[in-house]
Design an enzyme around this catalytic site. Structure first.
Site, PDB file in Angstrom:
ATOM      1  N   CYS A  97      -4.993 -28.408   8.958  1.00 48.90           N
ATOM      2  CA  CYS A  97      -3.698 -27.765   9.203  1.00 48.90           C
ATOM      3  C   CYS A  97      -2.879 -28.567  10.213  1.00 48.90           C
ATOM      4  CB  CYS A  97      -3.876 -26.325   9.664  1.00 48.90           C
ATOM      5  SG  CYS A  97      -4.240 -26.087  11.420  1.00 48.90           S
ATOM      6  N   CYS A 152     -10.552 -29.194  10.146  1.00 46.11           N
ATOM      7  CA  CYS A 152      -9.376 -28.504   9.625  1.00 46.11           C
ATOM      8  C   CYS A 152      -8.223 -29.473   9.376  1.00 46.11           C
ATOM      9  CB  CYS A 152      -8.936 -27.407  10.602  1.00 46.11           C
ATOM     10  SG  CYS A 152      -7.482 -26.478  10.063  1.00 46.11           S
ATOM     11  N   ASP A 210      -7.397  -7.877   1.762  1.00 43.70           N
ATOM     12  CA  ASP A 210      -6.337  -7.998   2.761  1.00 43.70           C
ATOM     13  C   ASP A 210      -6.867  -7.484   4.093  1.00 43.70           C
ATOM     14  OD1 ASP A 210      -4.748  -5.332   3.825  1.00 43.70           O
ATOM     15  OD2 ASP A 210      -5.907  -4.957   2.010  1.00 43.70           O
ATOM     16  N   ASP A 223      -3.078   8.375  -1.865  1.00 38.79           N
ATOM     17  CA  ASP A 223      -4.461   8.835  -1.968  1.00 38.79           C
ATOM     18  C   ASP A 223      -4.859   9.573  -0.697  1.00 38.79           C
ATOM     19  OD1 ASP A 223      -4.463   6.517  -0.361  1.00 38.79           O
ATOM     20  OD2 ASP A 223      -6.579   6.154  -0.766  1.00 38.79           O
ATOM     21  N   GLN A 281     -12.166   6.429  -4.070  1.00 37.82           N
ATOM     22  CA  GLN A 281     -12.638   6.982  -2.810  1.00 37.82           C
ATOM     23  C   GLN A 281     -14.053   7.530  -3.001  1.00 37.82           C
ATOM     24  OE1 GLN A 281     -11.394   6.641   0.125  1.00 37.82           O
ATOM     25  NE2 GLN A 281      -9.279   6.023  -0.250  1.00 37.82           N
ATOM     26  N   ASP A 287       0.848  -1.183   0.000  1.00 35.70           N
ATOM     27  CA  ASP A 287       0.000   0.000   0.000  1.00 35.70           C
ATOM     28  C   ASP A 287       0.889   1.241   0.000  1.00 35.70           C
ATOM     29  OD1 ASP A 287       0.929   0.169   2.570  1.00 35.70           O
ATOM     30  OD2 ASP A 287      -0.993  -0.186   3.530  1.00 35.70           O
ATOM     31  N   SER A 288       0.291   2.399  -0.091  1.00 41.14           N
ATOM     32  CA  SER A 288       1.047   3.610  -0.383  1.00 41.14           C
ATOM     33  C   SER A 288       1.393   4.446   0.838  1.00 41.14           C
ATOM     34  CB  SER A 288       0.233   4.491  -1.325  1.00 41.14           C
ATOM     35  OG  SER A 288      -0.957   4.923  -0.678  1.00 41.14           O
ATOM     36  N   GLY A 289       0.811   4.123   1.976  1.00 41.46           N
ATOM     37  CA  GLY A 289       0.924   4.999   3.132  1.00 41.46           C
ATOM     38  C   GLY A 289      -0.292   5.884   3.300  1.00 41.46           C
ATOM     39  N   GLY A 290      -1.201   5.864   2.319  1.00 41.10           N
ATOM     40  CA  GLY A 290      -2.403   6.687   2.399  1.00 41.10           C
ATOM     41  C   GLY A 290      -3.268   6.358   3.597  1.00 41.10           C
ATOM     42  N   PHE A 291      -3.323   5.081   3.976  1.00 44.38           N
ATOM     43  CA  PHE A 291      -4.144   4.718   5.126  1.00 44.38           C
ATOM     44  C   PHE A 291      -3.545   5.264   6.421  1.00 44.38           C
ATOM     45  CE2 PHE A 291      -5.592   1.949   8.593  1.00 44.38           C
ATOM     46  CZ  PHE A 291      -6.960   2.097   8.444  1.00 44.38           C
ATOM     47  N   CYS A 342      -4.004 -28.325  13.953  1.00 43.04           N
ATOM     48  CA  CYS A 342      -5.158 -29.145  14.337  1.00 43.04           C
ATOM     49  C   CYS A 342      -4.841 -30.641  14.311  1.00 43.04           C
ATOM     50  CB  CYS A 342      -6.343 -28.837  13.423  1.00 43.04           C
ATOM     51  SG  CYS A 342      -7.101 -27.223  13.765  1.00 43.04           S
TER      52      CYS A 342
END
Length: 371
Positions: free
Chosen positions: A308, A306, A268, A147, A191, A93-97, A311
């Protein structure tokens, strides 16, 4: 520009679809969930764990990697993937968040944002070009543009201002990226808050630029779920069929179901890993709080359905004990299970779309995890 996405199958009763994302020789089946490795690591797991779990695409955070370890270190190691011994695909991501979530430390300017580090108070500036340049050093396969994510509850004036900045910076990012694409891809970010008209305008504006994909930001940031669904529904008919759509920061089972129903391909969220460290795991029977007293003598696995390694090896009673005494292995074992669950859940969802059974799948899991 050649397409990085190929649609495979569609659900007849919704906008749900499956497809394949092609990123520098790596194929990713969609819809996909991406684990979050904010600082170049998925908390409590190793890169070999992620490889073992079969995740072909993970996310890292440009803001945090810019501060630590920094551009010089990443350039020295020829990118994050080499630094963390991870061989598959990477989205940043860009850092916008962080501009949104750490608002008191950021100040908007015409050409970018000035900010203070949350670590030591040092002063920095992000511009559309510098954010792309940082992501080149990281070596991500998909980069996000800078953004402006207006907070939920913003008035029309603030939302319009955010759109103007977001669209202007997206075009600047695109132009800068096109000078040297370098095998990397850039997505813009739609947005508009919970305003349908602004969302459609933003989507139309950004899809008219030849980006390889499209991202949707500013949802799951505090708005009521009916607004979240309404905005997805208003955009769904207008998505470009040839491009992948990425809904940023969304990771609850119910929110993913709504996203896929409305044509989203990529998700994500920190929630599966964060919740695991806090003692909550996801199972075929719903959510389980591992610290509950009722699990003290439980001899069976976390989830009998499950497959995995957690488990198949450990009892629910033992995992509860690890959490109660704060053993570090509690974090890694629970996180491993939750990411296995998410991988399995997305795989079953893809299968349901392919065989024409998505509505039944949607109803079952929404009933199980719905709030």
């Amino acid at each position: 520009m050649s397409s990085i996405f190929k649609e495979k199958s569609k659900d007849s009763g919704s906008y749900a679809r499956t497809g394949t994302l092609h990123l520098n020789g790596i194929q990713i089946e969609t819809p996909i969930f991406m684990p979050v490795g904010t600082r170049g690591s998925i908390k409590s797991l190793s890169s070999s764990d992620i490889d073992e779990l079969g995740y072909n695409l993970i996310l890292a955070n440009t803001y945090h990697l810019y501060l630590r370890p920094g551009k010089e270190v990443l350039d020295h190691f020829h990118g994050l993937k080499n630094f963390m011994s991870y061989k598959r695909a990477l989205l940043t991501d860009s850092g916008g968040f962080q501009v949104f979530s750490l608002a008191s430390l950021f100040k908007f300017e015409e050409d970018g944002v000035r900010f203070q580090s949350h670590i030591d108070g040092s002063h920095h500036k992000f511009t559309p070009a510098s954010v792309i340049e940082m992501q080149r050093s990281i070596g991500s396969d998909i980069m996000m543009v800078l953004d402006d994510c207006a907070p939920f509850g913003s008035d029309l004036g603030r939302l319009e201002l955010a759109l103007d900045r977001t669209h202007r910076w997206a075009k600047e990012s695109y132009d800068y990226w096109m000078e040297n694409p370098g095998g990397q891809n850039v997505f813009p970010i739609v947005q508009g808050g919970v305003n349908e008209s602004l969302r459609k305008r933003s989507l139309d504006t950004l899809q008219n630029i030849n980006f390889p994909g499209i991202a949707i930001g500013g949802l799951s940031v505090g708005e009521p779920r009916p607004d979240y669904i309404r905005i997805l529904e208003c955009m769904a008919p207008f998505f470009d069929q040839a491009r992948p759509r990425y809904l940023m920061g969304v990771g609850t089972v119910v929110d993913i179901l709504e996203g896929v129903k409305n044509g989203i391909d990529m998700f994500d969220c920190v929630l599966p890993t964060r919740n695991a460290r806090n003692g909550q795991v996801f199972t075929s029977l719903g959510k389980i709080n591992l610290r509950n007293e009722s699990h003290r003598l439980a001899e069976g696995p976390i989830d009998p359905e499950c497959g995995c390694k957690v488990c198949s090896t450990y009892s629910l009673g033992y995992i509860r004990h690890l959490h109660k005494v704060k053993e570090l292995s509690a974090f890694s074992l629970s996180t491993y299970h939750n990411l296995y669950f998410m991988q399995s859940f997305m795989e079953k969802m893809r299968k349901s779309i392919e065989i024409g059974n998505f509505q039944s799948f949607y109803d079952h899991w929404k009933n199980l995890f719905g709030s």
